[in-house]
Design an enzyme around this catalytic site. Sequence first.
Site, PDB file in Angstrom:
ATOM      1  N   LYS A  30       0.840  -1.201   0.000  1.00  0.00           N
ATOM      2  CA  LYS A  30       0.000   0.000   0.000  1.00  0.00           C
ATOM      3  C   LYS A  30       0.877   1.253   0.000  1.00  0.00           C
ATOM      4  O   LYS A  30       1.942   1.271   0.635  1.00  0.00           O
ATOM      5  CB  LYS A  30      -0.915  -0.026   1.233  1.00  0.00           C
ATOM      6  CG  LYS A  30      -2.012   1.043   1.224  1.00  0.00           C
ATOM      7  CD  LYS A  30      -2.937   0.888   2.440  1.00  0.00           C
ATOM      8  CE  LYS A  30      -4.053   1.924   2.448  1.00  0.00           C
ATOM      9  NZ  LYS A  30      -4.963   1.761   3.609  1.00  0.00           N
ATOM     10  N   SER A  74      -9.863   1.683   2.526  1.00  0.00           N
ATOM     11  CA  SER A  74      -8.978   2.494   1.701  1.00  0.00           C
ATOM     12  C   SER A  74      -7.891   1.697   0.997  1.00  0.00           C
ATOM     13  O   SER A  74      -7.294   2.182   0.048  1.00  0.00           O
ATOM     14  CB  SER A  74      -8.314   3.571   2.567  1.00  0.00           C
ATOM     15  OG  SER A  74      -7.447   2.950   3.512  1.00  0.00           O
ATOM     16  N   SER A 128     -10.132  -0.599   6.647  1.00  0.00           N
ATOM     17  CA  SER A 128      -9.488  -0.383   5.345  1.00  0.00           C
ATOM     18  C   SER A 128      -8.813  -1.600   4.737  1.00  0.00           C
ATOM     19  O   SER A 128      -8.454  -1.579   3.558  1.00  0.00           O
ATOM     20  CB  SER A 128      -8.473   0.761   5.449  1.00  0.00           C
ATOM     21  OG  SER A 128      -9.174   1.980   5.487  1.00  0.00           O
TER      22      SER A 128
END
Lengths: 475, 475, 93
Positions: free
Chosen positions: A69, A144, A168
């Site tokens: 990420k 997210s 997330s």
Amino acid sequence: MVTWTDISGIKQKIAESSAEEVTASYLEKIGKSCINGFVRTWDRALEVAKAIDAGDQEGPLAGVPIAIKDNISTTGLSTTCSSKILQGYVPPYDAHVIGKLRDAGAVILGKTNMDEFAMGTSTESSYYGATLNPWDTDRVPGGSSGGSAAVVAAGEAPVSLGSDTGGSVRCPAAFCGVVGLKPTYGCISRYGLISYANSLEQIGPLATCVADIAALMDVIAGHDHRDSTSINRENNYSEALKDDVNGLKIGVPEEYFGEGIDEGVEKAVWDAIGKYEDMGASWKKISMPHTKYALASYYIIAMSEASSNLARFDGTRYGFRADGDNWHVMASNTRAEGFGDEVKRRILLGTYALSAGYHDRYYLKALKVRTLVKQDFDRALSEVDVLMGPTMPTPAFKIGEKIDDPLSLYLADVNTVPVNLAGVPSISVPCGFSEGMPVGLQIIGKHFDENTIIRAAYSFEQNTAHHTRRPREVV
Amino acid sequence: MVYENPDGVKIGLEVHVQLNKLKTKLFCGCSTDYHNDEPNTHVCPVCLGLPGSLPVINERAVEFAIRIGLALSCEIVEQTQFHRKNYYYPDLPKGFQTTQYDYPIASKGKVIIEGEDGERVIRITRAHMEEDPGRLQHIGTIEKSKGTLINYNRSGMTLIEIVSEPDMRSPKEARRYLDKLRSILDYLDVFNGDLEGAMRVDANVSVFGGERVEIKNISSFKGAERALLYEIMRQKNHVRRGGEIVMETRHFDEARGVTISMRTKEAEHDYRYFPEPDLVPLRVAERAPEIQKALPELPDARRERFLRQYEMSNMHARALTNEIKVADFYEDVAGKVNPKDAAVWVADILRGELNYRDLGIDAFAAKDIVTIIELVTENRITEQSGVEVIRTILDHGGKPQDIVKDKGLLKVEDDIVAKAVKEAIAENPEAVTDYLGGKEKSLNFVVGKVMQKTKGRADAREVRERLVKDLNDQS
Amino acid sequence: MITKEEVEHVGWLARIRIDETKSDAYAGKLNSVLDYFGQLDKVDTEDVPPTYHVMDIVNVFRKDEVTESMPQDAVLSNTEYRKEGNFKTPKII
């Protein structure tokens, strides 16, 4: 071309060909991708794979490609939180988990798309544009960590790392039909994870199967002296991979099936609970009365912490800088132009919630409610071994559907945020489909009892076929 | 006599002490030894506030803070937690300062000073730990600055902020308080007060029970006294002219010796304090007894002991115990010569000469003052010559014995010879008459007598010359 | 309810320039969220302590031992605004 392979499959492929070939095939696939899951690939990935082939590096993940990420710091590989304000920022140091991965021989493919600064549930607020759900490119992948889930679902990486502040990791795992774990707070060092809400978040792995989640945890979890909130506790996660839920006591919080839940989701989750019963577990309904206040509490805490965590992005030392003839004007312009709308809204709300006259009403109140939510979990988990419910109340929604109405987006996190408030571990595993989109089953455990939820998830996986369904190739 | 404080002056001081005797900064392992190094060479991701970095508390910094708290007779807090003080300034790399807020590590202490009318207790409100910001340097003049340069070497240094109650009634008392504070800190060996920025002072002052005015940017103790003298005069004049004192912050212009209103709206400061999520609470009160036991003898106690042990005057005891180095120096000397003589020579004479030259006690060797005191007490040089030797050593260097010889300061010895010569002449009239009658050899007899009287310390040739001279003068 | 003026004040506190023309729109969106937050007013939190840290740990320290700092080049590597080893910004007065 490789596709939808787990770690054991990768190792077999490396044995048959080479780590370099495996990495090259992933990079090729990423190059042709249309889901916008990666924001950048690493130009040294092949070099690292070659070194593994040369035997320079051994380890449990030798040659295994992984996607990271875009909020986890990687030396020499730009890390931007998918924000304009961090454009060009190249960390001079590795996050703790990245060091662990490198030591284990993993090959970092690149950085994955995310909601800007992890603030979102759809990966639409990225500076790089939305990531598409590989199951239906009109839909969001969740967020997210949308990029990290989508690339695993699309076969562009076998495993990935995300971060979970209020769901997330679990939300995009559910929306994309993959497995995602939010570990106990303190289980994995946050050193190098760019903070959104530091009292709530943890780095978490995403994969196509539970065994890979355990394999990643065995590498990245554990104490780190650089993170004062990291807990010193040894555990072997792969040992939990047992097909055995005999006698497991499951609690089903009725509040997790509240207003607005999708019928298909509800059915898939109850079917899964029925399956557990067949497998020898027992279940009972349980009440967690403060669940309905968890969302407001969570958002107030997260925004308050974020308003302070994001103060360092002022254009002075790194990243984007706007014009301004004195420092304060420069900083205000930099932040006005460098942050997207949702980030600015959350910073403003967080600043407001901490400001004189409002601190007690919002921030302090939210922390007290956090205590009540945590007490709900303590009580429930003293009666049962795990809690189960839908990860998300609905399947993935359409791109653009909620982006203009922040509140409706926030409401989607209703079942995931209580877990972060309580700091307990939770895993989302595929448990069926609704409207042709994957549904995630959330399994919540006691503090540091990852092994029980891993065992429960693994057993479910061994006795069902949901996780074997894959989206058709998107090109 | 009681000091009336005719203008109702109330002065409180906030003193920032940099604990530069720690090896590393408060939250990271960067070295504190930056004072002579290039800018931005003593920084790391933590003290540079890079995204993702996390603080870890320096244990010794906490021990130093407790040591200071105990030395100021404070209560040590049971449990505390660092907070974030949120404000924007380019020297703050995170956009907030990590500091203690509602529970300072130490509180409710006192410092005893020599006040306007005898001993006076200055109450200490609190002493808390915080991190130092970086250093700003303006390009060009302040009025026409073209930009600002930032060096973060200082960023993250440990500060203790010591806040007093407004218990001082004159700039002189404020100065005494500062001197006393420095004295105590010196004894504790927690800081080197000679390094730049080791102690920084903010003052608040009010007259006639009016509003208090804060004065910032005071860079020295002398500056504090001057700033307060000016500010009290300004406030008195303002009130006399019918004006009203408003609560404000003023800036001390050292060069002009005046305070200038900074015209800041207090409403613009809203620091939004909240607990630092990245640091866990400190529960350290149980360490206090052990640290208390290990505290060195402090200035007041040492003064009492000097009075008892060396039977010196109160003034001498004070002068000799203010600085730990002077006190150590004195005790070194007092162990070798009469302690009362040592007190006079060290406290009055040597310190006077050192102060005149702006030198510390380090500039003089204890063994040299011992030699000088011995020469004087043995009557071999006069007191005046002793002072001359000290001055010579300070101005040109050298050893006391050599200086005495080179400058012919052994005046006392001359007198002894002269006396012996006179006596020998009077006691041996026959030999004298023989010599004067032309019997040269008779003189040797008289020389021998002089040598006997001076126990051989005199130079025989000198004695002969003197005899010849005296006898010739006589006849 | 957050007013347009408060939005501007908070914007200043947070160093986010808010165009006057947009502060009304901001206030609208922020108010819908603040309305939602307002439901916490209903929760009885008398005698409930706040949870600042979810894990009950205290006294995490490191030893006072020097670790290597970064080279100056690396420190300044992420900005083009620098001078003689310092970061350089517009004036701060």
